[in-house]
Write a protein that holds these residues in place. Sequence first.
Motif, PDB file in Angstrom:
ATOM      1  N   THR A  66      22.660   4.477  -1.998  1.00  0.00           N
ATOM      2  CA  THR A  66      21.323   3.906  -1.814  1.00  0.00           C
ATOM      3  C   THR A  66      20.847   4.302  -0.419  1.00  0.00           C
ATOM      4  OG1 THR A  66      22.150   1.919  -0.734  1.00  0.00           O
ATOM      5  CG2 THR A  66      21.956   1.835  -3.148  1.00  0.00           C
ATOM      6  N   ASP A  67      19.595   4.080  -0.146  1.00  0.00           N
ATOM      7  CA  ASP A  67      19.152   4.192   1.234  1.00  0.00           C
ATOM      8  C   ASP A  67      19.698   2.997   2.014  1.00  0.00           C
ATOM      9  OD1 ASP A  67      17.930   6.509   0.569  1.00  0.00           O
ATOM     10  OD2 ASP A  67      15.870   5.773   0.795  1.00  0.00           O
ATOM     11  N   ALA A  68      19.730   3.145   3.312  1.00  0.00           N
ATOM     12  CA  ALA A  68      20.371   2.088   4.106  1.00  0.00           C
ATOM     13  C   ALA A  68      19.791   2.035   5.506  1.00  0.00           C
ATOM     14  CB  ALA A  68      21.884   2.338   4.197  1.00  0.00           C
ATOM     15  N   SER A  69      19.927   0.851   6.108  1.00  0.00           N
ATOM     16  CA  SER A  69      19.549   0.686   7.518  1.00  0.00           C
ATOM     17  C   SER A  69      20.402  -0.428   8.088  1.00  0.00           C
ATOM     18  CB  SER A  69      18.052   0.369   7.640  1.00  0.00           C
ATOM     19  OG  SER A  69      17.638   0.478   8.985  1.00  0.00           O
ATOM     20  N   PHE A  70      20.827  -0.268   9.340  1.00  0.00           N
ATOM     21  CA  PHE A  70      21.772  -1.220   9.929  1.00  0.00           C
ATOM     22  C   PHE A  70      21.083  -2.371  10.657  1.00  0.00           C
ATOM     23  CE2 PHE A  70      24.734   2.602  10.255  1.00  0.00           C
ATOM     24  CZ  PHE A  70      25.526   2.201   9.187  1.00  0.00           C
ATOM     25  N   HIS A  71      21.701  -3.560  10.545  1.00  0.00           N
ATOM     26  CA  HIS A  71      21.460  -4.631  11.500  1.00  0.00           C
ATOM     27  C   HIS A  71      22.520  -4.526  12.598  1.00  0.00           C
ATOM     28  CE1 HIS A  71      19.026  -6.600   8.414  1.00  0.00           C
ATOM     29  NE2 HIS A  71      20.061  -6.719   7.611  1.00  0.00           N
ATOM     30  N   LEU A  72      22.147  -4.903  13.805  1.00  0.00           N
ATOM     31  CA  LEU A  72      23.111  -4.886  14.908  1.00  0.00           C
ATOM     32  C   LEU A  72      23.657  -6.295  15.138  1.00  0.00           C
ATOM     33  CD1 LEU A  72      21.044  -2.845  17.530  1.00  0.00           C
ATOM     34  CD2 LEU A  72      22.830  -1.994  16.006  1.00  0.00           C
ATOM     35  N   ILE A  73      24.971  -6.434  15.114  1.00  0.00           N
ATOM     36  CA  ILE A  73      25.568  -7.717  15.477  1.00  0.00           C
ATOM     37  C   ILE A  73      25.774  -7.760  16.987  1.00  0.00           C
ATOM     38  CG2 ILE A  73      27.655  -9.137  15.320  1.00  0.00           C
ATOM     39  CD1 ILE A  73      27.962  -8.161  12.438  1.00  0.00           C
ATOM     40  N   LEU A  74      25.300  -8.814  17.598  1.00  0.00           N
ATOM     41  CA  LEU A  74      25.552  -8.995  19.028  1.00  0.00           C
ATOM     42  C   LEU A  74      26.658 -10.023  19.186  1.00  0.00           C
ATOM     43  CD1 LEU A  74      23.275  -7.235  20.022  1.00  0.00           C
ATOM     44  CD2 LEU A  74      22.674  -9.048  21.616  1.00  0.00           C
ATOM     45  N   ASN A  75      27.831  -9.549  19.584  1.00  0.00           N
ATOM     46  CA  ASN A  75      28.942 -10.488  19.724  1.00  0.00           C
ATOM     47  C   ASN A  75      29.334 -10.704  21.176  1.00  0.00           C
ATOM     48  OD1 ASN A  75      29.824  -7.913  19.953  1.00  0.00           O
ATOM     49  ND2 ASN A  75      31.646  -8.158  18.670  1.00  0.00           N
ATOM     50  N   ASP A  76      28.698  -9.999  22.058  1.00  0.00           N
ATOM     51  CA  ASP A  76      29.051 -10.161  23.471  1.00  0.00           C
ATOM     52  C   ASP A  76      27.883  -9.674  24.324  1.00  0.00           C
ATOM     53  OD1 ASP A  76      30.358 -10.577  25.822  1.00  0.00           O
ATOM     54  OD2 ASP A  76      31.488  -8.703  25.725  1.00  0.00           O
ATOM     55  N   PRO A  77      26.792 -10.404  24.319  1.00  0.00           N
ATOM     56  CA  PRO A  77      25.566  -9.891  24.925  1.00  0.00           C
ATOM     57  C   PRO A  77      25.611  -9.925  26.450  1.00  0.00           C
ATOM     58  CG  PRO A  77      25.203 -12.085  24.029  1.00  0.00           C
ATOM     59  CD  PRO A  77      26.622 -11.743  23.750  1.00  0.00           C
ATOM     60  N   THR A  78      26.001  -8.825  27.030  1.00  0.00           N
ATOM     61  CA  THR A  78      25.987  -8.736  28.485  1.00  0.00           C
ATOM     62  C   THR A  78      24.551  -8.527  28.953  1.00  0.00           C
ATOM     63  OG1 THR A  78      26.215  -6.350  28.405  1.00  0.00           O
ATOM     64  CG2 THR A  78      28.248  -7.636  28.457  1.00  0.00           C
ATOM     65  N   GLU A  79      24.371  -8.709  30.247  1.00  0.00           N
ATOM     66  CA  GLU A  79      23.034  -8.528  30.786  1.00  0.00           C
ATOM     67  C   GLU A  79      22.579  -7.082  30.608  1.00  0.00           C
ATOM     68  OE1 GLU A  79      21.415  -9.907  34.948  1.00  0.00           O
ATOM     69  OE2 GLU A  79      22.792 -11.408  34.082  1.00  0.00           O
ATOM     70  N   ALA A  80      23.499  -6.162  30.792  1.00  0.00           N
ATOM     71  CA  ALA A  80      23.144  -4.746  30.644  1.00  0.00           C
ATOM     72  C   ALA A  80      22.714  -4.469  29.206  1.00  0.00           C
ATOM     73  CB  ALA A  80      24.337  -3.868  31.021  1.00  0.00           C
ATOM     74  N   GLN A  81      23.487  -5.008  28.279  1.00  0.00           N
ATOM     75  CA  GLN A  81      23.141  -4.820  26.863  1.00  0.00           C
ATOM     76  C   GLN A  81      21.747  -5.345  26.561  1.00  0.00           C
ATOM     77  OE1 GLN A  81      25.815  -6.680  24.202  1.00  0.00           O
ATOM     78  NE2 GLN A  81      26.989  -4.827  23.795  1.00  0.00           N
ATOM     79  N   LEU A  82      21.504  -6.581  26.992  1.00  0.00           N
ATOM     80  CA  LEU A  82      20.213  -7.199  26.665  1.00  0.00           C
ATOM     81  C   LEU A  82      19.081  -6.539  27.438  1.00  0.00           C
ATOM     82  CD1 LEU A  82      21.233 -10.957  26.536  1.00  0.00           C
ATOM     83  CD2 LEU A  82      20.738  -9.437  24.622  1.00  0.00           C
ATOM     84  N   GLY A  83      19.374  -6.118  28.635  1.00  0.00           N
ATOM     85  CA  GLY A  83      18.326  -5.570  29.479  1.00  0.00           C
ATOM     86  C   GLY A  83      18.015  -4.112  29.179  1.00  0.00           C
ATOM     87  N   GLN A  84      19.015  -3.348  28.758  1.00  0.00           N
ATOM     88  CA  GLN A  84      18.781  -1.910  28.587  1.00  0.00           C
ATOM     89  C   GLN A  84      19.153  -1.366  27.208  1.00  0.00           C
ATOM     90  OE1 GLN A  84      21.021  -0.653  32.032  1.00  0.00           O
ATOM     91  NE2 GLN A  84      19.797  -2.121  33.201  1.00  0.00           N
ATOM     92  N   GLU A  85      20.416  -1.542  26.817  1.00  0.00           N
ATOM     93  CA  GLU A  85      20.858  -0.902  25.582  1.00  0.00           C
ATOM     94  C   GLU A  85      20.050  -1.409  24.380  1.00  0.00           C
ATOM     95  OE1 GLU A  85      24.921  -1.606  24.457  1.00  0.00           O
ATOM     96  OE2 GLU A  85      25.090   0.365  23.490  1.00  0.00           O
ATOM     97  N   LEU A  86      19.910  -2.724  24.304  1.00  0.00           N
ATOM     98  CA  LEU A  86      19.236  -3.296  23.145  1.00  0.00           C
ATOM     99  C   LEU A  86      17.768  -2.877  23.075  1.00  0.00           C
ATOM    100  CD1 LEU A  86      19.798  -5.122  20.710  1.00  0.00           C
ATOM    101  CD2 LEU A  86      18.940  -7.018  22.065  1.00  0.00           C
ATOM    102  N   PRO A  87      16.994  -3.016  24.146  1.00  0.00           N
ATOM    103  CA  PRO A  87      15.594  -2.569  24.061  1.00  0.00           C
ATOM    104  C   PRO A  87      15.485  -1.101  23.659  1.00  0.00           C
ATOM    105  CG  PRO A  87      15.931  -3.874  26.047  1.00  0.00           C
ATOM    106  CD  PRO A  87      17.278  -3.693  25.421  1.00  0.00           C
ATOM    107  N   ALA A  88      16.377  -0.271  24.174  1.00  0.00           N
ATOM    108  CA  ALA A  88      16.332   1.149  23.819  1.00  0.00           C
ATOM    109  C   ALA A  88      16.596   1.321  22.326  1.00  0.00           C
ATOM    110  CB  ALA A  88      17.358   1.925  24.642  1.00  0.00           C
ATOM    111  N   LEU A  89      17.595   0.631  21.810  1.00  0.00           N
ATOM    112  CA  LEU A  89      17.920   0.757  20.385  1.00  0.00           C
ATOM    113  C   LEU A  89      16.788   0.202  19.512  1.00  0.00           C
ATOM    114  CD1 LEU A  89      21.710  -0.175  20.509  1.00  0.00           C
ATOM    115  CD2 LEU A  89      20.724   2.050  19.885  1.00  0.00           C
ATOM    116  N   ILE A  90      16.213  -0.890  19.945  1.00  0.00           N
ATOM    117  CA  ILE A  90      15.082  -1.437  19.175  1.00  0.00           C
ATOM    118  C   ILE A  90      13.954  -0.416  19.150  1.00  0.00           C
ATOM    119  CG2 ILE A  90      13.308  -3.249  19.126  1.00  0.00           C
ATOM    120  CD1 ILE A  90      15.449  -5.171  20.321  1.00  0.00           C
ATOM    121  N   ALA A  91      13.698   0.193  20.287  1.00  0.00           N
ATOM    122  CA  ALA A  91      12.640   1.205  20.346  1.00  0.00           C
ATOM    123  C   ALA A  91      12.950   2.380  19.422  1.00  0.00           C
ATOM    124  CB  ALA A  91      12.459   1.686  21.780  1.00  0.00           C
TER     125      ALA A  91
END
Lengths: 462, 462, 462, 462
Positions: A120-145
């Motif tokens: 089938t077609d597919a798309s991932f959800h991201l599980i956040l199990n350890d949200p560091t400041e770097a993750q929330l501040g940079q990695e996550l916004p970039a991935l959302i974009a």
Amino acid sequence: MKHDLLVRGGTVVTASDIQEADIAIRDGVIVQIGRDLGPAARIVDAQGCHVLPGAIDSHVHLAQPSGDGIVMADGFASGTLSALCGGTTTVMPFCLPAPGQSLRAALADYHALADGNLHTDASFHLILNDPTEAQLGQELPALIAEGYRSIKVFMTYEGLRLRDDQILATMDAARAAGAVVMVHAENEDVIRHLADRAERMGDLVPAAHARTRPVAAEREATHRALTLAEVTDAPVVIVHVSNGEAIEEIARARARGVNVTAETCPQYLVLTARDLESMDWSGAKYVCSPPPRDEAHQQAVWRAIETGVFDLFSSDHCPFLYDSPTGKLNRRGRQSFRHVPNGIPGIETRLPILWTLGVMGGRIDMMRFVALTATNHARTYGLYPRKGSIAIGADADLAIWDSRIRRTIRHADLHDACDYSPYEGFRAQGWPMTVILRGAVVVEDGQPVGGPRGRYLGDRGA
Amino acid sequence: MKHDLLVRGGTVVTASDIQEADIAIRDGVIVQIGRDLGPAARIVDAQGCHVLPGAIDSHVHLAQPSGDGIVMADGFASGTLSALCGGTTTVMPFCLPAPGQSLRAALADYHALADGNLHTDASFHLILNDPTEAQLGQELPALIAEGYRSIKVFMTYEGLRLRDDQILATMDAARAAGAVVMVHAENEDVIRHLADRAERMGDLVPAAHARTRPVAAEREATHRALTLAEVTDAPVVIVHVSNGEAIEEIARARARGVNVTAETCPQYLVLTARDLESMDWSGAKYVCSPPPRDEAHQQAVWRAIETGVFDLFSSDHCPFLYDSPTGKLNRRGRQSFRHVPNGIPGIETRLPILWTLGVMGGRIDMMRFVALTATNHARTYGLYPRKGSIAIGADADLAIWDSRIRRTIRHADLHDACDYSPYEGFRAQGWPMTVILRGAVVVEDGQPVGGPRGRYLGDRGA
Amino acid sequence: MKHDLLVRGGTVVTASDIQEADIAIRDGVIVQIGRDLGPAARIVDAQGCHVLPGAIDSHVHLAQPSGDGIVMADGFASGTLSALCGGTTTVMPFCLPAPGQSLRAALADYHALADGNLHTDASFHLILNDPTEAQLGQELPALIAEGYRSIKVFMTYEGLRLRDDQILATMDAARAAGAVVMVHAENEDVIRHLADRAERMGDLVPAAHARTRPVAAEREATHRALTLAEVTDAPVVIVHVSNGEAIEEIARARARGVNVTAETCPQYLVLTARDLESMDWSGAKYVCSPPPRDEAHQQAVWRAIETGVFDLFSSDHCPFLYDSPTGKLNRRGRQSFRHVPNGIPGIETRLPILWTLGVMGGRIDMMRFVALTATNHARTYGLYPRKGSIAIGADADLAIWDSRIRRTIRHADLHDACDYSPYEGFRAQGWPMTVILRGAVVVEDGQPVGGPRGRYLGDRGA
Amino acid sequence: MKHDLLVRGGTVVTASDIQEADIAIRDGVIVQIGRDLGPAARIVDAQGCHVLPGAIDSHVHLAQPSGDGIVMADGFASGTLSALCGGTTTVMPFCLPAPGQSLRAALADYHALADGNLHTDASFHLILNDPTEAQLGQELPALIAEGYRSIKVFMTYEGLRLRDDQILATMDAARAAGAVVMVHAENEDVIRHLADRAERMGDLVPAAHARTRPVAAEREATHRALTLAEVTDAPVVIVHVSNGEAIEEIARARARGVNVTAETCPQYLVLTARDLESMDWSGAKYVCSPPPRDEAHQQAVWRAIETGVFDLFSSDHCPFLYDSPTGKLNRRGRQSFRHVPNGIPGIETRLPILWTLGVMGGRIDMMRFVALTATNHARTYGLYPRKGSIAIGADADLAIWDSRIRRTIRHADLHDACDYSPYEGFRAQGWPMTVILRGAVVVEDGQPVGGPRGRYLGDRGA
């Protein structure tokens, strides 16, 4: 101009309409709906059947490691094949970073597992199990974009659960970057408190799983998650809601103005906590979280499906072999409910169960079936208008349902890689006998044809 | 046999009755109620007045250290003297262990401070700020057995707040040993999230205190605390409830069968968040937690007083000097609301405010006044039947109210050691002009007479 | 095969979908939706516009006598022309029997008035104002079988109101024969009690209309109507819901399983009771029942629109001339609110108001707009699939909206026969500049073209 | 001075206190409570017992005609004797005017029946079954001024039920003159609708009584009555509340500010609708209105007793012989539930049932028992402070309860004139073995002594 494919003679159902119409497809896309649509290279006859959008299952777990040598029964190949045979053309599995792993590295791993294996077609959800400041501040916004627009947080499970401050920070980051936050709402501390007590009292059987995850623990976490969303003004999805008290919290939050989408699953319509109370250890087959409740809560879930509290009907497919050292009956799982992995299969049976009990049973009409199983998923997670409906320009994902078919669910007939179905013996009326993925007929006469043609859907909501 | 004291000619009010009767006292205890009670060594004339049980204030902070050089304005001497002059004959302050200190050691400290300084009778609540297994398993049960039968936990304040697992363990231990758990219900993570944001935006004025502790944070914590009580089956007191949404949670929990007692305070009837919005920094005078809300929530609090949702009306007396480096306007408190110590004085004004607005205002009758300010406190915290009512065998603690007295509250007239009253200018109608403690007249004509005669009440509920 | 008409280049909106597509029409019916649909006799360019289903207004009063020489400002000709110019292609007026008149005779009268005068399609609701046993046992079932599938009952207005036993009998008969019952829910006795009192006190101004029809009277009747539906198991529509308390009753009834559809109207979003409080008698312009409420109730109505409590958004167009002896300021209406006829015009402004405040204002999306103004009406009253959507085989009723148009509502620009609009001065963004009725362009550039082409829709739900 | 009577050695219980105290009585009035009260002409030993206020039963029907030759089993003599033997010292029966009879004439009849026959004190409620303007404007205010301060209206029963406009007028008149309105809240039209249908279907057995008076009919009427009280601002008593849905309406109304007192009865704790489903016609023994419900509603009633929703616990004693042509099994009552007279006996068993299940069962404490059975009745109906408590100056009405007594309820042991008890076989723990009426011992060792000493209480609330 000749069409590639013409679906002819069926009754076309969308989330708002039922119409007698043909559907013309070119280059994998729906180009015309109507009568007298002209010649086509191939014609699928839908006489006597209902033509629905290929369904979306926005809550499935595939190829996710569970620690302690426990592995999921389904990888992407078997999982998506099973989905397809049940009328689902898009799945949304979770990407779970290993401890310390970056989201991006985890995504690379999951993409590697999925590539070439998708039916089938597919798309991932991201599980956040350890949200560091770097993750929330940079990695996550970039991935959302980049198009990963849904994030999952857990309020339960040691190692996965986030504290309230972490959930607040995640919701804040998600809202700012344009993603939605999915929440598994159960109060871990309550559960651990009760499980510790059960253990001290020697109450280790599978049924103790349900007893130690009471409705109150889910209601509390639901209220809390909705408050955190209220405070951060973030859109939130409460997943796999199992009972009337949590439903009431959702309705109350909505009336306060919280932007909440709500999901339930077949297990909360068909199973009850009594299914875990087998004399032998076979209750482990029904161990999932939240656990199935009782008949009164089943009725509350139905009522909430009927009255629109629920937007999404997903499988929460999370398959573990029953009789295996890597599954339910692993060495420690044979001894205590705490070591029985949580989750049950259901990716192929989700739709026939709702069709049978809901549509054939007169509780919901077919349009609401489409909304609950396809359109609302696409809208919630940014796949609309490409997915989730039968509309001009949309991907030609179709499931052709024949309500004359009567089938008793037998695991032997399903296409997953598990060794049982919790719905064994369920008498279905209606089955998606033909499935079309982006214009290609991938299920015919109820059987899959051809190899994995699924694609990853990368630019959601972009 | 001659009585020691006869209170003659008044209207005696208990939580359920109003009667014209004299009260005879011997050895500090009420021995007869009625007419023609015979001779007495001393006679107090109560003609034209209402004779009420001496009130209990079960929520006061005295001599509690607050860190950073902040000190409470009242120790036991000034605090209990102030209480007495407001018609209160028993107070229940908190014992807060220093970091790492055992409960027993903390109690020794507090008893040392209190001994010889009490103008009212008193009994401590124990604050649990770091519930170790040893504490919960041994120290606490032993102390409960010795008569310390109420435990306070906080869901807010860094350094005080407990996690859910700690609250569950505390409730479990309390219920098993026969104590009640008091909860300060505000979600610390929500508050910190909002306070951090306010700080980033430069919103540092006292009014930001109210903005960063929204109703949602209190409602959430209230729902959660009640769920933890539901799961552990422990009796719980939700203290200083400020708003209609938290009230609704309490009513719902009660309907589910949770054993919950609810308390509110004068600040939620008389003050609003707008009081914090002064142009200068004087809003700091009204900084307390939860903060005062708006008029609609005031009405909800009144309604809950009238309809019986609330059982307890306390002061939450928590006095800090306003214009002092050890108080509200300490060096950092002058710069940010986050460093303004939380708490306001009110131990002497509690009863005249409720008498004026509630009884004289026609919202509640005098019997409900007695229940809210005396009897229910005694019952909730194990002081009944010794305290809290006018009954044979009870301590002869009496407050003789004269409703003809009209007084405007001026801090200069009060007996605490603070430098302001948040109720300055409030026009009271009715004041307890005579107060009797265990048979001794300790307030006459509205003025204290004699030294500290208070005793510690040690064997509660034993 | 050549199409009759092609609507080209627009964005097609249904209750569940938004798609870039052309629409091909033949014989007044939609035959194809898609791209490259081939040649047509006429082409309408919809570039830059949204193509919506022609809307349905299921709550309008036309040519209804009101007694005492009061007459409605609009007959079928002006009323339906006004509707058309506001994007509505189907109206559902009421047929009100004169005292003692049979339903069939009344229908003959109304059909005679409508015939040849309809600019939109139309279908009647039957008002039951005197349900005799013969009517309920024979006339009504026969009429329902003939296609009159909606019945209106009143719980207010002397001469119209039914007693509970009559409503029960009506619901019973309706359910048995397959019709739905619409209810005007206000408690007549409460209203008369308060109006009598107002009159005794000389409070006769228009604003007294709102004061004597309080929220409690509507909430009570709503609860009662829903109970009667619960007891008879009949589907029920609560019309023109004005406030949050009635909304709460509807939500509660739905959760109990009552089959209830709920309607609101523009007046409850835009007007308040203060509009009735003009210094002169012009408050009479806003006299309708239920009356407009306050801002808090407006917000509750919006919330209920957003969260799905409401299914229908109608005008309740009930036009009376303001400055006329046959209208609001009739001889007695100038003297007392009790004689000001109840009702306000709004058939042409309904949709631009919701489009502006709802869609442009970001409260609802266009799909929900379509559901609220077209699709749900068709479904509730048996006009679906012929009306209410853009689907193959449906009547080609279309409204082409241009959101770039900004118009200030002036009564002078409207097409009704009233002499004022309660929405004078409202700044609309977006207007249906082209309207198509069964394939015929009937409004072009915002102006009506051609004569009355409307038809009566007789065989609803048959 | 020598007392007339001294009750010595017991535990005295009021609505707010429990105390070890003696009670001294002079001239029928309580003059002292305490220790060492001095000599008395007679001493009653209460050692080991609880001394409670003599209870008040504010909902009893005595000597009321029921039409069709049906007569009540109890007149004033047997009814009040039975009450006395169950610990009740004051009853409040209804005065029901015959059709067309004035209230004053009816009162004369009832007083004539009661005079000389009262074993307890008594005071009448006035039933308004035909409120003419003259009655409401003149007769009623005059009677209220004379001390008849409670009015009963019915929303059910042909011939008794009032329309909403009549209830509004009655509430208005009552509030203005200072009386309270009691409401029997069931929707007559719903009941008749369902009863007619049952009759058409031949469903005539006693159990059909419960089926045709559903919870919805009571919930609706309760909501309506509370709205009428809200509109007129009149104090209202909702009597004999049977179920959780009506309870919810009462709680909601209270939160809106309605001045409502709520009553329930033993039948809603002990009986269920299944009791009406006997194979033979003996279900008729349990026919009362509202009917008993199911276990879930019983639990809701208990919860509402525990949490303070209910203020009053009465018997609704309404006795009809079972096997008699003038009772349940009258000629037509043997054929259809519609002719079985509504009502069951219970005046003597009310208190032992609540004592056993409530106090001994640990659901309520003794103080709440006193409030529910005595004090609140006195307060609601203007008998306080003369009746309802143990206080100086109050009538010396006492019931001395011995919790060591275990008795199985047998009708043969009761003192009413009925021929059965619906509570036959109930195992009571605790019985009022001594009863004192205005200082006279009227029950000793559980047996009545002496003749009728009761008085009519005329000047309530004057």
